[in-house]
Structures are given as structure tokens and as C-alpha cells.
Design an enzyme around this catalytic site. Structure first.
Site, PDB file in Angstrom:
ATOM      1  N   LYS A   1       0.843  -1.205   0.000  1.00 57.88           N
ATOM      2  CA  LYS A   1       0.000   0.000   0.000  1.00 57.88           C
ATOM      3  C   LYS A   1       0.879   1.256   0.000  1.00 57.88           C
ATOM      4  O   LYS A   1       0.625   2.209  -0.737  1.00 57.88           O
ATOM      5  CB  LYS A   1      -0.952  -0.030   1.206  1.00 57.88           C
TER       6      LYS A   1
ATOM      7  N   GLN B   1      -4.034  -1.771   9.711  1.00 54.64           N
ATOM      8  CA  GLN B   1      -3.939  -3.105   9.116  1.00 54.64           C
ATOM      9  C   GLN B   1      -4.455  -4.157  10.100  1.00 54.64           C
ATOM     10  O   GLN B   1      -4.004  -4.231  11.240  1.00 54.64           O
ATOM     11  CB  GLN B   1      -2.475  -3.393   8.729  1.00 54.64           C
TER      12      GLN B   1
ATOM     13  N   ASP C   1     -10.501   2.763   4.411  1.00 51.87           N
ATOM     14  CA  ASP C   1     -10.750   1.323   4.244  1.00 51.87           C
ATOM     15  C   ASP C   1     -12.256   1.036   4.221  1.00 51.87           C
ATOM     16  O   ASP C   1     -12.675  -0.063   3.890  1.00 51.87           O
ATOM     17  CB  ASP C   1     -10.095   0.528   5.384  1.00 51.87           C
TER      18      ASP C   1
END
Ligand code: NDP
Length: 295
Positions: free
Chosen positions: A52, A96, A119
Site C-alpha cells: 500500500k 492493518q 478502508d
């Protein structure tokens, strides 16, 4: 059979994003800035976050990676999220997952400001998605929709069977595939570990989206000829022929299913790359919205 090629589609979308960032900056906007939080040193999480961050560089975004030891407290992690919420130079925050067992993923995600929830996991983002309001879509389902859109696959009226009901993939996917748009407009069946007669259900599917986390679980006898297969799974299995001793496979038995179906995503180089596109599109959107809010 046609491969739904994540390399091809993501390259196309990334070019669009790069151009949009350049136009945005030419008009006085600042570089989108993604902050990623990694707790502990799970090798898969390290690889996902690394990719990412690398994509941020490639697309002209700024990125900040915050790494913490696995024994940090939940309170400390939440205070770090709040610090990022209040930092005007940061547009998007991603934490994450999975987090260590002593930290509640829900509490940490809930602490992210919905305006920076790139997200798309925050309850407000998911609620807005459910109601069809503008929001950050969860990155993987968003990426799958972008993939279907790119190949102009008309899912109207199709029977879409989604296997898996996680909050980040399966459940939002059912909402997006059943909403009144194309892709979408499908008749959706959601399956999970308590589903009876899974094989009978999947055999009636025009499109199967597998998000299970079990290597090669969807076998050829579960697939109707001509079906479309979207394989979300990322599973590492032993492979003594590889130097590393292992390789990645999806939730679908690709070798035996591919000859049967009309379209299929490979693993790797399928949905994983599209997830990154979803995240990057959300981050650019967050940067643009922040400018509107701050002026
Ligand atoms: P979860 O473990 O959160 O969810 C898995 C789901 O599969 C659960 O709903 C579970 O049912 C269901 N399931 C498990 N076993 C069976 C079975 N035998 N029959 C039917 N359903 C079953 O996983 P995620 O949704 O987070 O991820 C799924 C997979 O996708 C993983 O391999 C993950 O690595 C991958 N992934 C890939 C991404 C990408 O970018 N390509 C992004 C995110 C995930 P129940 O609820 O009853 O337990």
C-alpha cells in the site's frame, strides 16, 4: 474463459488516479496523504502494508507508516488514531488487520474519523453504503465492483452467490451486488459455514464471489458451466517446487474451475490488486473532501 486480469485493470485505474492527482495539484490541491498503522510483525500484514505504501509513492501520494510493537495497549493505539484524526496533513487512515488479540479491532476502527476512513470499515461508512449514500466503500468490495465495471459485465438479474459473511468482504459485497445499479441488480444469496447444501446453491449461481479463507474450497462440481468466478481468497500453501517452499492460492480450485466458467479472477494478480485501487481511490476522495471542508 476470460481471465479478469487484476494487473491490466489496476494499471488502467492507477493511470486514471495519477492523472487525477496531477490535475488536483495543478488546481491548488495538496498531495493525498495516507497514514497506515501496523501493529506487530505478521509477515502477511507487513507485505500488505508495504504494498500500500509503495502504491502511494507510485501514484504521487504521501504516506506515513506507523509501526508499533504487538504489546502496545488498546488505549495507546486509539490515542494514536485520534492524533491522526486531528492532523490536517493526513487525509486517510488505515489500520492493518488483524490486530493482536488483546486489542479490539472494532474499538480501534470506531475511533477513526469517518472522513478519514479510507478502508470503509467504520460503522458510519458501512451504514451510508447500506443506504446508498455517498461514502467510502470497503476497499475489496469496491475493487471487485471496479473490476466488473471495467469488463462491462452486466450482472442485472443474475443469481450472485457470495460465500463468506465478514464485515470487510462478504457482507458489504451482498449490499453492493443487490443495489439498484450495474454492476449490481443481482439476486443475492449469502452463504457461510452454517449453510446447508452449499454445492446445490453454488451450482445455481451465475456469479460466485468466494471470500472464505480456505484454499481451493470451491471445486468444479460446485460451479455451473458459464458462471463468473470472483476469487477473493488469499491462502498460502506448501509447494516444494518453489524456492520459498510455498505459494499463494485462492478459495477456488482455479485449474479445474477455470475451463468451466466464462470469467475468472486469478490469485494472485486478481482481486488483491483491485483492493489497492479501491483504497487509493478512497484516499484521493478523502483528500478532496477535506479540502472542501477546510476550504
Ligand atoms: P473471515 O475469516 O472473516 O470470513 C470467512 C467467511 O467464510 C466466514 O463468514 C465463514 O463463515 C465463511 N466460511 C468459512 N468456512 C466456510 C465453509 N466451509 N463454507 C462456507 N463458508 C465458510 O475472512 P475474510 O472475509 O476477511 O477473508 C476471506 C478470504 O479473503 C481470506 O483468504 C482473506 O485472506 C482474503 N482476503 C483477500 C483480500 C484481497 O484483497 N484479495 C482482502 C480481504 C481478505 P462463518 O461466518 O459462519 O464463520
Amino acid at each position: 474463459m476470460q481471465l479478469l486480469d487484476g494487473v491490466l485493470v489496476s494499471a488502467h485505474i492507477k493511470e486514471q488516479i495519477k492523472q487525477e492527482v496531477q490535475d488536483w495539484q495543478a488546481n491548488g490541491g495538496k498531495k493525498p496523504h495516507l497514514a497506515a498503522i501496523l501493529v506487530g510483525n505478521n509477515p502477511a500484514s507487513e507485505a500488505y502494508v508495504g504494498s500500500k505504501v509503495k502504491h502511494c509513492e507510485e501514484l504521487g501520494f504521501d504516506s506515513t507508516l506507523l509501526r508499533f510493537d504487538s504489546d502496545i495497549s488498546e488505549d495507546f493505539l486509539i490515542s494514536e488514531v485520534e492524533r491522526l484524526n486531528n492532523d490536517e496533513t493526513i487525509d486517510g487512515i488505515l489500520v492493518q488487520l488483524p490486530l493482536p488479540a488483546h486489542i479490539s479491532g472494532d474499538s480501534v476502527i470506531n475511533a477513526i474519523s469517518p472522513g478519514k476512513d479510507v478502508d470503509g470499515f467504520h460503522p458510519i461508512s458501512l451504514g451510508r453504503m447500506l443506504l446508498g449514500q455517498p461514502t467510502f466503500l470497503p476497499a475489496t468490495p469496491y475493487g471487485i465492483m471496479l473490476m466488473l465495471e471495467y469488463y462491462k459485465i452486466d450482472t442485472t438479474g443474475m443469481h450472485c452467490v457470495i460465500i463468506g459473511r465478514s464485515n470487510i468482504v462478504g457482507t458489504p459485497m451482498t449490499i453492493l451486488m443487490s443495489r439498484a445499479s450495474n454492476p449490481g441488480n443481482a439476486t443475492v444469496t449469502m452463504c457461510h459455514s452454517k449453510t446447508r447444501n452449499l454445492r446445490e446453491i453454488t451450482r445455481s449461481a451465475d456469479i460466485i464471489i468466494a471470500a472464505i479463507g480456505r484454499p481451493k474450497y470451491v471445486t468444479a462440481d460446485m460451479v455451473k458451466p458459464g458462471a463468473i468466478i470472483i476469487d477473493v481468497g488469499i491462502n498460502r500453501i506448501d509447494d516444494s517446487t518453489r524456492k520459498s517452499g510455498s505459494r499463494l492460492v485462492g478459495d477456488v480450485d482455479f485449474d479445474n474451475v477455470a475451463p468451466l466458467c466464462s470469467y475468472i479472477t486469478p490469485v494472485p494478480k486478481g482481486v488483491g490488486l483491485m483492493t489497492i485501487c479501491g483504497l487509493m481511490k478512497n484516499t484521493l476522495q478523502a483528500a478532496k473532501q477535506a479540502k472542501e471542508l477546510i476550504g
